[in-house]
Motif scaffolding. Structure first.
Motif, mmCIF file in Angstrom:
data_model
loop_
_atom_site.group_PDB
_atom_site.id
_atom_site.type_symbol
_atom_site.label_atom_id
_atom_site.label_comp_id
_atom_site.label_asym_id
_atom_site.label_seq_id
_atom_site.Cartn_x
_atom_site.Cartn_y
_atom_site.Cartn_z
ATOM 1 N N ASN A 16 0.822 -1.301 0.147
ATOM 2 C CA ASN A 16 0.069 0.188 -0.200
ATOM 3 C C ASN A 16 0.809 1.426 0.045
ATOM 4 N N GLU A 17 1.609 1.498 -1.151
ATOM 5 C CA GLU A 17 2.550 2.568 -1.098
ATOM 6 C C GLU A 17 2.306 3.508 -2.409
ATOM 7 N N GLU A 18 1.030 3.395 -2.648
ATOM 8 C CA GLU A 18 0.756 4.062 -4.040
ATOM 9 C C GLU A 18 1.330 5.395 -4.138
ATOM 10 N N ASP A 47 5.254 -6.734 -4.708
ATOM 11 C CA ASP A 47 4.010 -6.229 -4.118
ATOM 12 C C ASP A 47 3.449 -7.171 -3.170
ATOM 13 N N ASP A 48 3.538 -6.665 -1.698
ATOM 14 C CA ASP A 48 3.096 -7.683 -0.712
ATOM 15 C C ASP A 48 1.712 -7.689 -0.505
ATOM 16 N N GLY A 49 0.879 -7.818 -1.564
ATOM 17 C CA GLY A 49 -0.649 -8.086 -1.322
ATOM 18 C C GLY A 49 -1.166 -6.638 -1.115
ATOM 19 N N LYS A 208 1.910 6.058 5.925
ATOM 20 C CA LYS A 208 2.194 5.693 7.310
ATOM 21 C C LYS A 208 3.218 4.368 7.242
ATOM 22 N N SER A 209 3.755 3.835 8.568
ATOM 23 C CA SER A 209 4.593 2.647 8.773
ATOM 24 C C SER A 209 3.566 1.548 8.567
ATOM 25 N N LYS A 210 4.051 0.574 7.769
ATOM 26 C CA LYS A 210 3.245 -0.406 7.435
ATOM 27 C C LYS A 210 3.293 -1.530 8.402
ATOM 28 N N ILE A 211 4.297 -1.432 9.298
ATOM 29 C CA ILE A 211 4.564 -2.643 10.110
ATOM 30 C C ILE A 211 4.218 -2.054 11.620
HETATM 31 N N1 UDP Z 1 6.216 -3.597 3.583
HETATM 32 C C1 UDP Z 1 5.981 -4.915 3.142
HETATM 33 N N2 UDP Z 1 5.070 -5.706 3.656
HETATM 34 C C2 UDP Z 1 4.651 -5.429 4.617
HETATM 35 C C3 UDP Z 1 4.973 -4.473 5.695
HETATM 36 C C4 UDP Z 1 5.844 -3.558 5.016
HETATM 37 O O1 UDP Z 1 6.085 -5.150 2.001
HETATM 38 O O2 UDP Z 1 3.973 -6.401 5.428
HETATM 39 C C5 UDP Z 1 7.193 -2.773 2.805
HETATM 40 C C6 UDP Z 1 6.557 -1.408 2.983
HETATM 41 O O3 UDP Z 1 5.847 -1.068 1.841
HETATM 42 C C7 UDP Z 1 7.931 -0.723 2.572
HETATM 43 C C8 UDP Z 1 9.030 -1.641 3.725
HETATM 44 O O4 UDP Z 1 8.561 -2.985 3.436
HETATM 45 O O5 UDP Z 1 8.311 -0.555 1.478
HETATM 46 C C9 UDP Z 1 9.338 -1.098 5.223
HETATM 47 O O6 UDP Z 1 7.912 -1.002 5.575
HETATM 48 P P1 UDP Z 1 7.849 0.178 6.635
HETATM 49 O O7 UDP Z 1 8.325 1.370 6.355
HETATM 50 O O8 UDP Z 1 6.394 0.405 6.922
HETATM 51 O O9 UDP Z 1 8.672 0.041 7.955
HETATM 52 P P2 UDP Z 1 9.419 0.494 9.059
HETATM 53 O O10 UDP Z 1 10.372 1.615 8.395
HETATM 54 O O11 UDP Z 1 8.218 1.720 9.913
HETATM 55 O O12 UDP Z 1 9.977 -0.246 9.893
#
Ligand code: UDP
Ligand code: MG
Length: 313
Positions: A16-18, A47-49, A208-211
Motif C-alpha cells: 500500500n505505497e501508492e 507487491d506484498d498484497g 504511515k509505517s506498514k509494520i
Molecule cells: N512492507 C511490505 N510488507 C509488509 C510491511 C511493509 O512489503 O507487510 C514494505 C513497505 O511498503 C516498505 C517496507 O516494507 O516499503 C518497510 O516498511 P515500513 O516503512 O512500513 O516499515 P518501518 O520503516 O516502519 O519499519
C-alpha cells in the motif's frame, strides 16, 4: 578483481505505497544520473498484497521503463517473504534490498556498490540518526539485547533488512530449505564476513509505517524461536527450580513434624505435591515442546509466499 560490467537488481518491497512509488522512482532516476557506480540495473518491486493502487501505479511506470519488474503476491505475507521472493528471482551480479518509503536515502546504493567492488559480499546499512518513535527504538534495543544473549547468532544494533548481497550469497540463501526464516539473523548465521555502510535516515514523509507494533513483536518472537531453543530450556530450568523448592520445603515440613511433633495439617502436603507435580510437568512439557516446535516448523510444507502475477520476466 570484480568485472567492469555488472548488473544489480534493486528489490523493493511494497505494501500500500501508492503515494510513494513515483517519489521513489523520481529520486532513483535523479540519483542514476549522478551515480558513479550504478551501471546496468533492474528494479524488482515485490507487491506484498497491496489493496490500494500500488500495483496499478507500478504497471503504468513499467510501460515507460522496461527495467522494472513486478511480483504481485496473492496476499500480505510480510517483508521477510518479500525478501525471499527477491532471493528466489535475482539473477544479476548482486541484489540490493531497500524500502520504498525513501527512509533510507537512495544514495546508499552507491555506497553499497563501492564496497561490493572491493570484494565485500554482504553489506548492511547501519542506520544513523534514526528518527523512529522512542518506544519502537526501545523495543528494538531490548529485542536485540535478548536475542544476542540467548542465541549463538548475533544481530547488530541499527541494522535491518536493507543490505547488498552478492549473487554467491543469494544462491546460498536460496538453497536453505527451512521455511521459517528471519533474514537479518539468517544472513549472519552463514558466518561470512559482513561489512557496513553508514546511512543517515530520513523520516517517513509519505504514508504511515506498514509494520505495526504487534507485527514487530510477532516478528521478534518468531526470530527468537527460529534461532534458539533457549526459551524452552529456560522453561525446563524453571520446572527444575520449582521442583527443587517443593522438595526442600517438603523435607523441612517433614523434619518439623518428626522432631517437634507438629501435627501436619492436610493442606501443606497437598500444596507441595501440586507444586512438585506442576514443576515436573513443566520439565516434561519443556523437553517435549522442544521437539514438537522443530517438527511443527519444518513439517508444514507450505510455500513461503504465493504469486498472483509476475510481470517483466
Ligand atoms: N512492507 C511490505 N510488507 C509488509 C510491511 C511493509 O512489503 O507487510 C514494505 C513497505 O511498503 C516498505 C517496507 O516494507 O516499503 C518497510 O516498511 P515500513 O516503512 O512500513 O516499515 P518501518 O520503516 O516502519 O519499519
Ligand atoms: Mg519505513
Amino acid at each position: 578483481m570484480k568485472k567492469k560490467n555488472y548488473k544489480v537488481t534493486i528489490v523493493v518491497p511494497v505494501l500500500n505505497e501508492e503515494e510513494n512509488i513515483l517519489p521513489f522512482l523520481r529520486k532513483f532516476y535523479d540519483f542514476k544520473k549522478k551515480s558513479k557506480h550504478l551501471k546496468d540495473y533492474e528494479i524488482l518491486f515485490i507487491d506484498d498484497g497491496s489493496t490500494d493502487n500500488t500495483l496499478k501505479k507500478i504497471k503504468s511506470l513499467k510501460l515507460k521503463n522496461n527495467k522494472i519488474k513486478i511480483i504481485f503476491f496473492t496476499k500480505n505475507f510480510g517483508v521477510n517473504f518479500a525478501f525471499s521472493a527477491g532471493v528466489d528471482h535475482v539473477k544479476s551480479d548482486f541484489m540490493i534490498f531497500i524500502d520504498a518509503d525513501s527512509q533510507y536515502p537512495i544514495k546508499v546504493i552507491d555506497d553499497f556498490i563501492k564496497k561490493w567492488k572491493l570484494n565485500n559480499k554482504i553489506i548492511f546499512a547501519k542506520r544513523i540518526d534514526y528518527k523512529e518513535k522512542m518506544i519502537l527504538r526501545f523495543m528494538g534495543f531490548i529485542f536485540i539485547k535478548v536475542f544476542n544473549k540467548i542465541s549463538k547468532t548475533k544481530l547488530d544494533f541499527n541494522t535491518s533488512y536493507t543490505c547488498l548481497l552478492d549473487i554467491s550469497i543469494v544462491h546460498i540463501l536460496k538453497n536453505l530449505r527451512e521455511k521459517s526464516k528471519y533474514y537479518p539473523a539468517l544472513i549472519r548465521w552463514l558466518g561470512y564476513e559482513i561489512s557496513y555502510v553508514n546511512c543517515k535516515m530520513n523520516k517517513r514523509s509519505i504514508g504511515k509505517s506498514k509494520i505495526g507494533m504487534i507485527q514487530k513483536l510477532k516478528e521478534a518472537s518468531s526470530a527468537i524461536t527460529n534461532f534458539t531453543t533457549s526459551p524452552l530450556k529456560i522453561l525446563t530450568l524453571v520446572g527444575i527450580g520449582i521442583s527443587t523448592i517443593a522438595m526442600f520445603s517438603g523435607l523441612y515440613i517433614l523434619f518439623g513434624a518428626l522432631t517437634k511433633g507438629i501435627s501436619v495439617p492436610g493442606y501443606p502436603s497437598i500444596f507441595l505435591s501440586i507444586l512438585f507435580m506442576g514443576g515436573l510437568q513443566l520439565i516434561s512439557i519443556g523437553i517435549v515442546s522442544e521437539y514438537i516446535a522443530k517438527i511443527y516448523d519444518e513439517g508444514k510444507k507450505r510455500p513461503e509466499y504465493l504469486i498472483n502475477e509476475k510481470i517483466g520476466f
